[in-house]
Scaffold this motif. Sequence first.
Motif, short mmCIF file in Angstrom:
data_model
loop_
_atom_site.label_atom_id
_atom_site.label_comp_id
_atom_site.label_asym_id
_atom_site.label_seq_id
_atom_site.Cartn_x
_atom_site.Cartn_y
_atom_site.Cartn_z
N MET A 1 53.46 16.57 49.56
CA MET A 1 53.60 17.53 48.48
C MET A 1 53.93 18.92 49.03
SD MET A 1 50.70 19.03 46.07
CE MET A 1 50.01 19.41 47.63
N LYS A 2 54.85 19.61 48.40
CA LYS A 2 55.25 20.94 48.88
C LYS A 2 54.64 22.01 47.96
CE LYS A 2 58.90 20.88 52.07
NZ LYS A 2 58.09 20.08 52.98
N THR A 3 53.93 22.96 48.56
CA THR A 3 53.41 24.07 47.77
C THR A 3 54.25 25.28 48.11
OG1 THR A 3 51.26 23.11 48.25
CG2 THR A 3 51.26 25.26 47.20
N ASP A 4 54.48 26.13 47.11
CA ASP A 4 55.23 27.36 47.36
C ASP A 4 54.38 28.28 48.23
OD1 ASP A 4 57.18 29.26 47.17
OD2 ASP A 4 56.27 30.19 45.39
N ARG A 5 54.92 28.71 49.38
CA ARG A 5 54.12 29.56 50.27
C ARG A 5 54.92 30.80 50.61
NH1 ARG A 5 50.93 25.50 54.33
NH2 ARG A 5 49.75 27.38 54.77
N LYS A 6 54.59 31.88 49.91
CA LYS A 6 55.29 33.14 50.14
C LYS A 6 54.38 34.02 50.99
CE LYS A 6 57.68 36.22 47.09
NZ LYS A 6 56.83 37.29 47.21
N PRO A 7 54.86 34.46 52.17
CA PRO A 7 53.97 35.25 53.01
C PRO A 7 53.65 36.62 52.40
CG PRO A 7 56.17 35.11 53.99
CD PRO A 7 56.18 34.24 52.78
N VAL A 8 52.38 37.01 52.51
CA VAL A 8 52.00 38.38 52.13
C VAL A 8 51.70 39.15 53.42
CG1 VAL A 8 51.04 37.68 49.90
CG2 VAL A 8 49.53 37.76 51.90
N THR A 9 51.74 40.46 53.34
CA THR A 9 51.42 41.25 54.54
C THR A 9 49.91 41.14 54.81
OG1 THR A 9 50.97 43.22 53.24
CG2 THR A 9 53.24 42.96 54.05
N ILE A 10 49.53 41.49 56.02
CA ILE A 10 48.09 41.46 56.37
C ILE A 10 47.32 42.38 55.42
CG2 ILE A 10 46.40 42.05 58.16
CD1 ILE A 10 48.50 41.41 60.27
N GLU A 11 47.89 43.56 55.16
CA GLU A 11 47.21 44.54 54.30
C GLU A 11 47.00 43.97 52.90
OE1 GLU A 11 50.02 45.21 56.08
OE2 GLU A 11 48.93 46.17 57.73
N GLU A 12 48.07 43.32 52.38
CA GLU A 12 47.98 42.75 51.04
C GLU A 12 46.94 41.62 51.02
OE1 GLU A 12 49.29 43.48 48.14
OE2 GLU A 12 48.72 41.63 47.07
N ALA A 13 46.94 40.81 52.05
CA ALA A 13 45.97 39.70 52.12
C ALA A 13 44.55 40.24 52.11
CB ALA A 13 46.22 38.87 53.38
N ILE A 14 44.33 41.29 52.91
CA ILE A 14 42.98 41.87 53.00
C ILE A 14 42.59 42.50 51.66
CG2 ILE A 14 41.68 43.77 54.04
CD1 ILE A 14 43.03 42.98 56.72
N GLU A 15 43.53 43.20 51.06
CA GLU A 15 43.27 43.83 49.76
C GLU A 15 42.88 42.76 48.72
OE1 GLU A 15 42.96 46.42 47.86
OE2 GLU A 15 43.50 45.43 45.96
N ARG A 16 43.58 41.64 48.74
CA ARG A 16 43.28 40.58 47.76
C ARG A 16 41.88 40.02 47.94
NH1 ARG A 16 48.82 36.93 47.04
NH2 ARG A 16 50.17 38.71 46.65
N ILE A 17 41.47 39.84 49.19
CA ILE A 17 40.15 39.23 49.36
C ILE A 17 39.03 40.25 49.16
CG2 ILE A 17 40.75 37.20 50.75
CD1 ILE A 17 40.14 38.71 53.22
N VAL A 18 39.25 41.47 49.65
CA VAL A 18 38.17 42.46 49.52
C VAL A 18 37.92 42.78 48.04
CG1 VAL A 18 37.52 44.86 49.99
CG2 VAL A 18 38.43 43.44 51.83
N SER A 19 39.00 42.85 47.26
CA SER A 19 38.81 43.19 45.84
C SER A 19 38.10 42.06 45.08
CB SER A 19 40.16 43.51 45.18
OG SER A 19 40.96 42.35 45.17
N ARG A 20 38.09 40.89 45.65
CA ARG A 20 37.43 39.76 44.97
C ARG A 20 36.06 39.42 45.56
NH1 ARG A 20 40.66 36.41 42.11
NH2 ARG A 20 38.65 35.57 41.48
N SER A 21 35.62 40.17 46.56
CA SER A 21 34.31 39.84 47.14
C SER A 21 33.26 40.86 46.69
CB SER A 21 34.40 39.76 48.67
OG SER A 21 35.10 40.85 49.18
N SER A 22 32.01 40.45 46.77
CA SER A 22 30.95 41.33 46.28
C SER A 22 29.68 41.17 47.10
CB SER A 22 30.65 41.01 44.81
OG SER A 22 30.59 39.61 44.67
N PRO A 23 28.78 42.19 47.04
CA PRO A 23 27.55 42.12 47.82
C PRO A 23 26.63 41.00 47.35
CG PRO A 23 27.94 44.34 46.98
CD PRO A 23 28.91 43.45 46.30
N GLY A 24 25.96 40.37 48.28
CA GLY A 24 24.99 39.33 47.97
C GLY A 24 23.65 39.95 47.64
N LYS A 25 22.60 39.13 47.70
CA LYS A 25 21.29 39.67 47.28
C LYS A 25 20.50 40.22 48.47
CE LYS A 25 18.28 35.73 47.18
NZ LYS A 25 17.71 34.60 46.85
N ALA A 26 19.59 41.13 48.10
CA ALA A 26 18.74 41.75 49.12
C ALA A 26 17.49 40.90 49.29
CB ALA A 26 18.38 43.16 48.70
#
Length: 424
Positions: A1-26
């Motif tokens: 199976m072929k998935t569409d794989r468009k490269p993103v820049t390192i900065e864009e990749a980091i921005e995407r993951i950081v904006s979707r992550s959040s602090p855990g519990k204390a």
Amino acid sequence: MKTDRKPVTIEEAIERIVSRSSPGKAITVSLEKADFLHLAEDIVADHHVPMFDRSMYDGFAVKAADTQQAEPDAPKRLRVIESIPAGKEAQGSLQSGTAMRIMTGAAIPPGADAVLMLEDVREGNDEDGSYIEVTSPVSPGSHISHRGEDITAGMVLAKIGRRIGSGEKAVLATFGYHQVKVYQPPEVAILATGSELLPVDAPLVPGKIRNSNSYMVETQLRRMGAVPKPLGIIKDDFEACYQAVTTALEEADFVVTTGGASVGDYDFVQALIERLDAEVLFNKVAMRPGSVTTVAKKGEKWLFGLSGNPAACFVGVELFVRPVLKKAMGAQHLHLPQISATLAVDITTTNPYTRLMRARTELHQGQLVVRPVGLDKSSIISGLLEANSLLMIPGGEQTYHRGEKVNVIWLEEEGMCHGSTARS
Ligand SMILES: Nc1nc2c(c(=O)[nH]1)N[C@H]1C(S)=C(S)[C@@H](COP(=O)(O)OP(=O)(O)OC[C@H]3O[C@@H](n4cnc5c(N)ncnc54)[C@H](O)[C@@H]3O)O[C@H]1N2
Ligand code: MOO
Ligand SMILES: [Mg+2]
């Protein structure tokens, strides 16, 4: 199976993951268990340090005024009236013409305002007891560590998010934190995929290799303060991989797979993600090594599909797993520090992708100098032995000359400045 794989820049990749992550519990842990976790509370001084004026040396507490006329030929004699070990307070107070023997760390007795070192006085005894002879004047305050000179009450010593290292431990212990509020260290499942992989204790057979990625990733995770859960080796079989990843996602909030991230006949990461109906944040990054890195989310759970090639896997952990875990751990700094260093050699690139070369950065005559180590191939393990940094070469066709300044990712959280203030 072929998935569409468009490269993103390192900065864009980091921005995407950081904006979707959040602090855990204390959580609250004992001080012994707090190493390399991140504070979930500010540490504020509730008393002065030191709490009392104390002696910096073993010697004699005196009144400085008593010594003003002292000379080698005309020593000033002071009667020794008491001896104060560290941990005890003087019983009396010091009167003019007297001295108290005092040890390092002991509280300065009332009436004294200076300390003379043992080596700097002559000691003697007569019918009235012991005395000292002072042969030169001492100034007020001499050899005294003053109340509050180190830390004053009310000072914010460490802010929320700060990583607990040896200095933080010393401060926490000083202020009686036998327990401390930290962010819970995240558990990270690790699955090594590949039918060629042998356990580390197995003898080699033709065509097979030992699974080294799991061990490498475990150590990387531990250094970040996370808790690795190695779940072993999975054969290149779609159903087996699917079962293993599904179980891993049930057991941990973060799952790292290595291998099977590319386009080969037995590379199942893309198909797995599709079957899991997970949301792909990116599945290709314009970087080398690690171009085939995939990061996906299944609800609140994270799946990192890292390359099987060791160097690519290593870089994937540091660039993409780290910030998600660090955010979960409430860290002040999500990324490794970036520094500027001088190239030790010419580097020509023809690669359209950013290169992250394993490198060694060292101080030479006051300058940070960087040179690549090992072959610049993502299958190479030996370069990881010597590398303490990643040399970043932007994509394009260009030669970077020896002596030019380049950006370098420092592979330690400590030892290079994040540009923060000393007490943040
Ligand atoms: N036709 C193409 N082939 C490849 C491409 C491509 O774009 N087109 N990309 C290449 C790049 S770049 C990389 S990186 C690798 C990624 O490979 P995979 O993530 O699919 O990993 P595998 O195929 O399973 O293994 C690659 C390599 O790594 C070794 N390996 C795997 N797991 C481990 C482990 N746990 N410990 C040590 N070494 C491991 C494995 O034996 C292979 O040698 O794909 C290129 N191919
Ligand atoms: O992703 Mo590969 O590691 O670019 O060499
Ligand atoms: Mg492959």
